[in-house]
Scaffold this active site. Structure first.
Site, PDB file in Angstrom:
ATOM      1  N   ASP A  35      31.248  32.795  32.895  1.00 30.18           N
ATOM      2  CA  ASP A  35      32.687  32.794  32.631  1.00 30.18           C
ATOM      3  C   ASP A  35      33.067  31.740  31.594  1.00 30.18           C
ATOM      4  OD1 ASP A  35      35.264  33.683  32.889  1.00 30.18           O
ATOM      5  OD2 ASP A  35      35.644  32.760  34.837  1.00 30.18           O
ATOM      6  N   ASN A  83      37.340  44.287  34.673  1.00 31.20           N
ATOM      7  CA  ASN A  83      37.353  44.020  33.232  1.00 31.20           C
ATOM      8  C   ASN A  83      37.689  45.264  32.405  1.00 31.20           C
ATOM      9  OD1 ASN A  83      34.573  41.642  33.442  1.00 31.20           O
ATOM     10  ND2 ASN A  83      36.776  41.230  33.477  1.00 31.20           N
TER      11      ASN A  83
END
Ligand code: IPE
Ligand code: IPE
Ligand code: MG
Length: 262
Positions: A35, A83
């Site tokens: 991330d 996502n």
């Protein structure tokens, strides 16, 4: 931790149900939520996709380092079911990067004896990504040095739902008795039933969420959060995370006394 890995003596505890639990300094399975790519780019006034592009370098370093250390399974969270809701140009850019790297890194996998495996709802992926994944899975299927598992279009809830659906179909057809379902038999319906649960889960960029990653499999994983943004994740930072893991006391629900007596 130096370059040499010394596995501490394996302590084996016998739980009430007779399940064997082993404690090792070096994780057998490391899972990573990569991330911070977007923030890395933003700090440099670059488009988000540049963060993703630079994140690929960290992936290469990590794969090589895990292989060198003898870590048997490495799972990388590359793209979540959530996502898909990002802006179309970012999703498209990520898909292009997947194709590009799956194409260029096949040699690295073969040279290092690494088997590539995908987990997730791959039916949602563009055909080019799906085909490249399938090609690399096929070409590396006999490699036994390490399993590199790419979680793409992956969601933990999605995985659990598809497992439940498979079992419901079998039950409806009279091939499965609902009363016979156990944790072990349920786990057989997850994406990769032969892969042991992660021992260590690392999330970068200081976020302390699981974000729908491996909901079932992380039940007893040690979680280490790194403040570093993924494109800056270095070998030294990875070793720091491994050191934190080695210092943890995993009890698996038992008492300290039980573990020491084993
Ligand atoms: C992780 O980086 C990569 C993916 C989720 C594909 P992000 O893109 O989430 O980066 P931040 O969290 O916005 O910084
Ligand atoms: C998790 O990161 C997914 C991947 C790293 C592929 P996100 O950036 O999507 O997670 P949230 O939105 O911060 O929870
Ligand atoms: Mg993020």
């Amino acid at each position: 931790m130096g370059s040499e890995v010394t596995e501490s003596a394996v302590a084996v505890a016998e739980s009430g149900q007779g399940a064997r639990v082993s404690i090792k300094a070096v994780p057998r399975h490391v899972a990573i939520i990569m991330d911070g790519n977007g923030r890395w780019a933003k700090r440099r006034f670059l488009p988000r996709i540049e963060g993703h592009r630079n994140g690929a370098k960290s992936v290469r370093m990590l794969v090589e380092e895990c292989r060198r250390l003898g870590i048997r399974y490495l799972t990388l969270f590359a793209f979540s079911t959530e996502n898909w809701r990002r802006p179309q140009d970012e999703v498209g850019g990520l898909m292009s990067l997947f194709v590009q790297h799956l194409e260029s890194e096949l040699e690295l996998l073969l040279k290092n004896g690494i088997r590539l495996r995908a987990m997730g709802d791959t039916s949602r992926l563009p055909a080019a990504v799906r085909e490249m994944l399938r090609r690399n899975e096929e070409r590396t299927k006999d490699m036994t040095g390490m399993d590199l598992i790419l979680a793409v279009s992956y969601g933990g809830r999605d995985e659990l739902v598809q497992a439940a659906r498979k079992m419901a179909v079998a039950a409806k057809a009279g091939q499965l008795d609902p009363a016979s379902i156990t944790e072990e038999s349920f786990a057989q319906h997850l994406y990769l039933p032969d892969v042991p649960d992660p021992d260590l889960m690392i999330r970068t960029s200081d976020e302390t969420r699981i974000s729908n990653f491996l909901l079932w499999q992380l039940a007893y994983a040690e979680i280490v959060v790194s403040p570093v943004l993924w494109p800056d994740f270095s070998r030294d930072e990875f070793h720091r995370c491994l050191d934190v893991f080695a210092g943890r006391n995993r009890r698996f629900g038992l008492t300290q006394e039980q573990l020491q007596g084993a």
